[in-house]
Design an enzyme around this catalytic site. Structure first.
Site, PDB file in Angstrom:
ATOM      1  N   ASP A   7       0.869  -1.167   0.000  1.00  5.89           N
ATOM      2  CA  ASP A   7       0.000   0.000   0.000  1.00  5.89           C
ATOM      3  C   ASP A   7       0.909   1.220   0.000  1.00  5.89           C
ATOM      4  OD1 ASP A   7      -2.193   1.720   0.227  1.00  5.89           O
ATOM      5  OD2 ASP A   7      -2.492   1.364   2.365  1.00  5.89           O
ATOM      6  N   SER A   8       0.331   2.383  -0.195  1.00  5.44           N
ATOM      7  CA  SER A   8       1.117   3.599  -0.039  1.00  5.44           C
ATOM      8  C   SER A   8       1.519   3.801   1.414  1.00  5.44           C
ATOM      9  CB  SER A   8       0.322   4.807  -0.529  1.00  5.44           C
ATOM     10  OG  SER A   8      -0.876   4.963   0.219  1.00  5.44           O
ATOM     11  N   GLY A  40      -3.063   8.929  -3.633  1.00  4.67           N
ATOM     12  CA  GLY A  40      -4.409   9.298  -4.065  1.00  4.67           C
ATOM     13  C   GLY A  40      -4.482  10.441  -5.067  1.00  4.67           C
ATOM     14  N   CYS A  70      -4.645  -1.606  -1.535  1.00  5.66           N
ATOM     15  CA  CYS A  70      -4.752  -0.179  -1.839  1.00  5.66           C
ATOM     16  C   CYS A  70      -5.701  -0.029  -3.018  1.00  5.66           C
ATOM     17  CB  CYS A  70      -3.375   0.392  -2.181  1.00  5.66           C
ATOM     18  SG  CYS A  70      -3.391   2.115  -2.726  1.00  5.66           S
ATOM     19  N   ASN A  71      -6.774   0.716  -2.816  1.00  2.00           N
ATOM     20  CA  ASN A  71      -7.727   0.901  -3.905  1.00  2.00           C
ATOM     21  C   ASN A  71      -7.122   1.716  -5.045  1.00  2.00           C
ATOM     22  OD1 ASN A  71      -9.558   0.680  -1.264  1.00  2.00           O
ATOM     23  ND2 ASN A  71     -10.734  -0.053  -3.007  1.00  2.00           N
ATOM     24  N   THR A  72      -6.362   2.760  -4.728  1.00  2.00           N
ATOM     25  CA  THR A  72      -5.774   3.601  -5.768  1.00  2.00           C
ATOM     26  C   THR A  72      -4.811   2.796  -6.637  1.00  2.00           C
ATOM     27  OG1 THR A  72      -6.004   5.602  -4.430  1.00  2.00           O
ATOM     28  CG2 THR A  72      -4.378   5.652  -6.195  1.00  2.00           C
ATOM     29  N   CYS A 177     -11.429   3.072   0.319  1.00  2.00           N
ATOM     30  CA  CYS A 177      -9.994   3.275   0.552  1.00  2.00           C
ATOM     31  C   CYS A 177      -9.638   2.448   1.771  1.00  2.00           C
ATOM     32  CB  CYS A 177      -9.685   4.746   0.791  1.00  2.00           C
ATOM     33  SG  CYS A 177      -7.984   5.072   1.348  1.00  2.00           S
ATOM     34  N   THR A 178      -8.560   1.690   1.678  1.00  2.00           N
ATOM     35  CA  THR A 178      -8.235   0.770   2.773  1.00  2.00           C
ATOM     36  C   THR A 178      -7.931   1.512   4.069  1.00  2.00           C
ATOM     37  OG1 THR A 178      -5.938   0.673   1.961  1.00  2.00           O
ATOM     38  CG2 THR A 178      -7.447  -1.072   1.250  1.00  2.00           C
TER      39      THR A 178
END
Length: 261
Positions: A7-8, A40, A70-72, A177-178
């Site tokens: 993830d970020s 994002g 991570c959705n993005t 968004c996680t």
């Protein structure tokens, strides 16, 4: 068994904790990008480049599967990640839980980062799974950053702003968004209306954890002996869990695991 998550930032904690509950004996690798976040508001090209770097750092630990928590990154980089790593390493993306959110009817709201809100990816999911209900897309600027740094006042302000844009008759909120899953109960409280039942919240952590196990042919074993290790990578550097992670129940659960370098 070893499962990597990327993830970020600390949004991966929710899915990592879900893996830990399903398989307490699984080793975990948590790979994030504090040097390059937030993803994002970035361009798809930026997100893809950084996601590949974070994924390759995780892949160097030779996991059995990689969860893109991570959705993005799933919106913009999933095809590139799969092209680079599969079939050697199964890659599991995170999809907003739009389909299960409409099971009880609508209307529903989707809280997401500005980059995900209105994206063709999200609109396609709405068109495929939520044609029968009213859907309101709610951009939540600043919320992921506030959660990342456990900034309590900023979390409250961002949640209040998003709740104010959420229709009063919404019966379900999709957490797109996680990071948002780490403050799910605060979101639930903010959108609840007097005299109405609590709003249902739909995250993705449990589903992606279960899918990762299916992809590697493993069964859930929640009673397995907890004997796993935890490796943390911050922009590719071995590290400890960030202090902000321990502000959340999911981070505290993972923090009880020994750290491997």
């Amino acid at each position: 068994m070893k499962i990597a998550l990327m993830d970020s930032g600390i949004g991966l904690l929710a899915a990592a904790a879900a893996v830990r509950r399903l398989r307490p004996d699984a080793d975990l690798v948590l790979s994030s990008d504090p040097d390059g976040m937030p993803w994002g508001p970035r361009t798809p090209e930026y997100v893809t480049a950084h996601a590949l770097d974070v994924a390759r750092a995780a892949a160097a630990h030779r996991p059995d599967a990689l969860i893109v928590a991570c959705n993005t990154a799933s919106v913009h980089a999933l095809p590139a990640l799969r092209a680079a790593l599969e079939p050697t390493l199964p890659v599991i993306g995170t999809v907003p839980a739009i389909k299960p959110s409409v099971a009880a009817g609508g209307p529903i709201a989707i809280w997401a980062t500005p980059a995900t809100t209105g994206s063709p990816y999200q609109r396609d999911l709405i068109g495929e799974f939520a044609r029968s209900v009213d859907v309101t897309e709610i951009p939540c600027p600043g919320l992921a950053d506030a959660v990342q740094y456990a900034d309590e006042s900023a979390i409250d302000l961002a949640i209040a702003a998003a709740a104010a844009r959420t229709p009063r008759d919404v019966r379900a909120v999709v957490l797109g968004c996680t990071h948002y899953e780490l403050v799910a109960e605060r979101i639930r409280a903010a959108v609840r209306q007097p005299g109405l039942p609590p709003v249902a919240l739909h995250g993705s952590a449990g589903a992606v954890a279960a899918q990762a196990l299916r992809r590697i042919g493993a069964e859930p074993a929640p009673s397995a002996e907890p004997s796993a290790s935890l490796a943390v990578l911050l922009s590719g550097r071995p590290a400890e869990l960030p202090e902000a992670a321990l502000a959340y129940a999911e981070g505290q659960l993972l923090g009880a695991v020994s750290t491997a370098r």
